[in-house]
Design an enzyme around this catalytic site. Structure first.
Site, PDB file in Angstrom:
ATOM      1  N   GLU A 135      35.572  28.163  41.431  1.00  0.00           N
ATOM      2  CA  GLU A 135      35.238  29.474  40.860  1.00  0.00           C
ATOM      3  C   GLU A 135      36.519  30.118  40.318  1.00  0.00           C
ATOM      4  OE1 GLU A 135      33.704  31.902  39.534  1.00  0.00           O
ATOM      5  OE2 GLU A 135      32.323  32.621  41.094  1.00  0.00           O
ATOM      6  N   ILE A 137      37.205  33.391  39.785  1.00  0.00           N
ATOM      7  CA  ILE A 137      37.672  34.612  40.432  1.00  0.00           C
ATOM      8  C   ILE A 137      36.751  35.031  41.568  1.00  0.00           C
ATOM      9  CG2 ILE A 137      36.563  36.122  38.704  1.00  0.00           C
ATOM     10  CD1 ILE A 137      39.183  37.886  39.004  1.00  0.00           C
ATOM     11  N   ASP A 139      36.029  38.184  43.726  1.00  0.00           N
ATOM     12  CA  ASP A 139      36.295  39.606  43.564  1.00  0.00           C
ATOM     13  C   ASP A 139      35.809  40.336  44.819  1.00  0.00           C
ATOM     14  OD1 ASP A 139      36.155  42.275  42.607  1.00  0.00           O
ATOM     15  OD2 ASP A 139      36.075  41.568  40.561  1.00  0.00           O
ATOM     16  N   GLY A 141      33.502  39.314  46.651  1.00  0.00           N
ATOM     17  CA  GLY A 141      33.077  38.267  47.587  1.00  0.00           C
ATOM     18  C   GLY A 141      31.562  38.191  47.728  1.00  0.00           C
ATOM     19  N   LYS A 142      30.875  39.152  47.129  1.00  0.00           N
ATOM     20  CA  LYS A 142      29.401  39.171  47.257  1.00  0.00           C
ATOM     21  C   LYS A 142      28.778  37.932  46.631  1.00  0.00           C
ATOM     22  CE  LYS A 142      28.572  43.295  45.619  1.00  0.00           C
ATOM     23  NZ  LYS A 142      27.959  44.523  45.095  1.00  0.00           N
ATOM     24  N   PHE A 188      40.985  44.413  36.066  1.00  0.00           N
ATOM     25  CA  PHE A 188      40.042  43.536  35.371  1.00  0.00           C
ATOM     26  C   PHE A 188      40.840  42.636  34.440  1.00  0.00           C
ATOM     27  CE2 PHE A 188      36.615  42.070  32.712  1.00  0.00           C
ATOM     28  CZ  PHE A 188      35.625  41.853  33.663  1.00  0.00           C
ATOM     29  N   VAL A 189      40.778  41.355  34.681  1.00  0.00           N
ATOM     30  CA  VAL A 189      41.569  40.410  33.899  1.00  0.00           C
ATOM     31  C   VAL A 189      40.655  39.507  33.066  1.00  0.00           C
ATOM     32  CG1 VAL A 189      43.577  40.382  35.423  1.00  0.00           C
ATOM     33  CG2 VAL A 189      41.676  38.826  35.877  1.00  0.00           C
ATOM     34  N   ASP A 195      35.824  36.287  31.103  1.00  0.00           N
ATOM     35  CA  ASP A 195      35.359  37.104  29.989  1.00  0.00           C
ATOM     36  C   ASP A 195      35.200  38.571  30.354  1.00  0.00           C
ATOM     37  OD1 ASP A 195      33.048  36.801  31.701  1.00  0.00           O
ATOM     38  OD2 ASP A 195      31.871  37.594  30.044  1.00  0.00           O
TER      39      ASP A 195
HETATM   40  N1  HPA Z   1      37.547  39.483  34.998  1.00  0.00           N
HETATM   41  C1  HPA Z   1      36.506  38.759  34.504  1.00  0.00           C
HETATM   42  N2  HPA Z   1      35.418  38.488  35.201  1.00  0.00           N
HETATM   43  C2  HPA Z   1      35.344  38.968  36.450  1.00  0.00           C
HETATM   44  C3  HPA Z   1      36.381  39.724  37.016  1.00  0.00           C
HETATM   45  C4  HPA Z   1      37.535  39.998  36.254  1.00  0.00           C
HETATM   46  O1  HPA Z   1      38.514  40.667  36.674  1.00  0.00           O
HETATM   47  N3  HPA Z   1      35.994  40.024  38.278  1.00  0.00           N
HETATM   48  C5  HPA Z   1      34.771  39.472  38.446  1.00  0.00           C
HETATM   49  N4  HPA Z   1      34.361  38.839  37.357  1.00  0.00           N
HETATM   50 MG    MG Z   2      31.889  37.165  33.418  1.00  0.00          MG
END
Ligand code: HPA
Ligand code: MG
Length: 219
Positions: A135, A137, A139, A141-142, A188-189, A195
């Site tokens: 995966e 990212i 984030d 964790g859900k 948010f990256v 994306d």
């Molecule tokens: N960037 C893109 N997709 C994502 C992010 C993020 O920071 N966090 C969860 N999905």
């Molecule tokens: Mg996305």
């Protein structure tokens, strides 16, 4: 470096501003849409190469990679490529099969409540396998927690999670990720297949999106 530290990956501090865009190349059309180059592509590749070594050390037979689309496609393909190179250059070759699952939980830069599994929900091919979920990212964790529960119902022999990025959040869920590329602050990256409403997947570096970018591609 102790084990706990190793599990966090490369820790990017809260005050890291990223590199100035002018120091790198990137698609010109994104000029106003990104703030900085947060993690250059070359650094990503070097870290993915190291993660491939960890995976190689921990897995044996019946190895199955489960790539989480769409964001995980670059990470997965580079990781598998490094695993193959390691196998050709040592006497342990990890036979690698890759399957895909498509999830969607984000709209704009916000996590939505449900986990949407798009496409086949039937993962019975995982039964008895040693599974590596790949995966881009992790984030809140859900999503990962729900996916792990879903995967477990198919009775794999073992499940581990590789997350290229893990966000550092105040109430971080228990550590779901076994192999972490980078621990990053709560920004948010985008880029390297990550994306914002389907934009920026074609950016090779991981970058921080600008306010202009957020407005321009908002839905
Ligand atoms: N960037 C893109 N997709 C994502 C992010 C993020 O920071 N966090 C969860 N999905
Ligand atoms: Mg996305």
């Amino acid at each position: 470096m102790d084990n706990a530290e190793m599990k966090r990956g490369i820790v990017i501090k809260d005050d890291w501003p990223g590199y100035s865009l002018e120091l790198f190349t990137y698609p010109e059309h994104y000029h106003e849409d990104i703030e900085s180059v947060y993690i250059p592509h070359g650094v990503i590749m070097d870290r993915v190469e190291r993660l491939a070594r960890y995976v190689m050390d921990d897995f044996e037979d019946n190895f199955m990679v489960l790539c989480v689309l769409k964001g995980g496609y670059k990470f997965c393909s580079d990781l598998v490529e490094f695993i193959k190179v390691l196998g050709r250059n040592s006497n342990k070759y990890l036979e690698t099969r890759v399957e895909f699952i498509r999830l969607k939980s984000y709209l704009n830069d916000q996590s939505t409540e449900e986990l949407h599994i798009i496409g086949s929900r039937d993962l019975s091919f995982l039964r008895g396998k040693s599974v590596l979920i790949v995966e881009a990212i992790v984030d809140t964790g859900k999503t990962m927690k729900a996916l792990l529960q879903h995967v477990e119902t198919f009775e794999p022999k073992m499940v581990k999670v590789a997350g290229l990025l893990v966000k550092r959040l105040p109430n971080m869920a228990e550590n779901l990720t076994d192999y972490v590329g980078f621990e990053i602050p709560n920004h948010f990256v985008v880029g390297y297949a990550l994306d914002y409403n389907e934009y920026f997947r074609d950016l090779n570096h991981i970058c921080v999106i600008s306010e202009t970018g957020k407005m321009k591609y908002k839905v």
